[in-house]
Enzyme design. Structure first.
Site: not given
Length: 162
Positions: A91, A141
């Site tokens: 991206k 995470h």
């Protein structure tokens, strides 16, 4: 007004820092952010995908496989964070995975455990074409999700006159 003066001062200082960095590195142009990217993935989805050996070999390098496989209970989260990192890098390039392989983007860790990106092949060439000097990554995470944020820094060479 004072708000405009503050912004002007900030802008002038920013340009001075860019110019100093330019002079130090010996090129004509400014250092600037070339791209940013972020991604979030379900750890459970990547855990299921990593049951397939073909998926692991198509997406991850040997170093990434060794690192994540050695994480015990954190194996799935480590794979998921590395997958998110690769997506965030794509991206930031602004191209997606049109060319190249995901294994040409590698997440490595330093002695303190901080993640870094190493590019190969197609993506190394894209970085050179776009004058990208640095690719920075942050991984995280928690229970269900892994996320990554990427910043690409490089030279904008047409920004100086003379």
């Amino acid at each position: 007004n004072s708000e405009n003066r503050s912004f002007s001062f900030f802008f002038a200082c920013t340009l001075w820092v860019f110019k100093k960095k330019k002079e130090k590195n010996g090129f004509r142009g400014y250092i600037m952010i070339i791209g940013i990217g972020t991604d979030i993935v379900s750890i459970a989805r990547i855990e299921k995908a990593t049951e397939n050996e073909a998926f692991i070999k198509r997406v991850f390098t040997e170093n990434e496989i060794e690192y994540a496989s050695g994480r015990g209970k954190g194996r799935a989260a480590s794979f998921a964070a590395r997958f998110a990192a690769k997506e965030a890098v794509l991206k930031a390039f602004g191209t997606g995975l049109r060319d190249g392989e995901l294994t040409e983007i590698e997440v490595i860790t330093d002695d303190l455990g901080a993640p870094h990106i190493k590019l190969y092949g197609t993506f190394l060439n894209k970085a050179k074409e776009k004058n990208i000097d640095g690719v920075y990554i942050s991984l995280s995470h928690e229970r269900e999700y892994a996320t990554a944020f990427c910043v690409m820094e490089g030279r904008y060479e047409n920004s100086l006159k003379g």
